[in-house]
Design an enzyme around this catalytic site. Sequence first.
Site, short mmCIF file in Angstrom:
data_model
loop_
_atom_site.label_atom_id
_atom_site.label_comp_id
_atom_site.label_asym_id
_atom_site.label_seq_id
_atom_site.Cartn_x
_atom_site.Cartn_y
_atom_site.Cartn_z
N ASP A 56 3.39 -14.36 3.57
CA ASP A 56 3.92 -13.61 2.73
C ASP A 56 5.28 -13.61 2.12
O ASP A 56 6.26 -14.85 2.53
CB ASP A 56 5.51 -12.79 4.13
N HIS A 109 7.91 -13.38 6.10
CA HIS A 109 8.52 -11.64 6.56
C HIS A 109 9.11 -11.13 5.83
O HIS A 109 8.98 -10.33 5.26
CB HIS A 109 7.28 -12.01 8.26
N GLU A 118 -2.97 -16.38 6.17
CA GLU A 118 -2.27 -15.44 6.04
C GLU A 118 -0.79 -15.97 5.78
O GLU A 118 -0.19 -16.01 6.56
CB GLU A 118 -2.62 -14.13 6.47
N HIS A 145 -2.22 -15.61 10.61
CA HIS A 145 -1.81 -14.77 10.14
C HIS A 145 -0.20 -15.05 10.03
O HIS A 145 0.12 -15.36 11.64
CB HIS A 145 -1.35 -13.29 11.43
N GLU A 172 0.83 -12.54 0.62
CA GLU A 172 1.15 -11.56 0.79
C GLU A 172 2.09 -11.18 0.07
O GLU A 172 3.44 -11.84 0.47
CB GLU A 172 1.23 -10.71 2.04
O1 G3P Z 1 -1.85 -9.35 5.55
C1 G3P Z 1 -2.07 -8.39 6.70
C2 G3P Z 1 -0.83 -8.08 7.52
O2 G3P Z 1 0.11 -9.51 6.97
C3 G3P Z 1 0.72 -7.24 7.00
O3 G3P Z 1 0.87 -6.76 7.73
O4 G3P Z 1 3.56 -6.65 8.60
O5 G3P Z 1 2.55 -9.02 9.44
O6 G3P Z 1 2.93 -8.38 6.87
P1 G3P Z 1 2.47 -7.50 7.82
MG MG Z 2 1.82 -10.24 6.24
#
Ligand code: G3P
Ligand code: MG
Length: 235
Positions: free
Chosen positions: A35, A48, A33, A6, A107
Amino acid sequence: MFVYAHRGASALAPENTLIAFRKAIDLGTKGIELDVQLSRDGVVMVMHDDTLDRTTNGKGRLEKFSLEELKKLDSGVWFNKSFCDEKIPTLEDVIKILPENIKLNIEFKPDKKNTVKIAQEVYKILEKYKNFNNIIISSFYHQSLLEYRKLDENIPMGMLFEYDIVNMFEYIKNTGINPVSINISSEYVDEKLVEEAHLNNLKVAVYTVNSYDIAMNLKKIGVDEIFSNYPDIIS
Ligand code: G3P
Ligand code: MG
């Protein structure tokens, strides 16, 4: 159960930086993952928050800065002084260092005015790196997924939810997004939801799981994927 690193190995290195992604790879992760959002000049940046304040030495909204300005910022020191060489990466910077077999979950951060533009820019990048084809697009902002769907009818998508909404599976069908998974917060997952998702041909991906015990419980109830700041949490 599949584990995404993450924001990279974000417990061990500053989130969403090349070093965090490299560390995740070193730990043997199969999925990453990250952002994305757009700089002022339309470059797909990996970060993020919509402001620079928490994870860089800059201040203000990321969308107000150009790539050149963003690249001058430090995005490692907030985490630890030893990471002082880190910069905010672009999506392209990250794709260039990832092995082709890594599953990459991109994301899209909610951004109403740039929904079309970011879809187009990410699409261009993914077309350029066609060999890198193990991609999934996800977002809490389902308008973004819909926009991307117009460009690519086959790419796998994960619909992010903060919690289990009323008539979730009807809603999902009605959007026409045709996702492969629901990606949901760990507090709102139980066996019944997993069962219902599977009956609807959807995988269940759960964020953000940083405890071994929670990970094992999720595995027991049939969860397919988790997002963890510790990519080796269950290995
Ligand atoms: O994609 C899973 C997670 O990353 C979603 O929440 O706020 O960490 O981007 P966030
Ligand atoms: Mg995320």
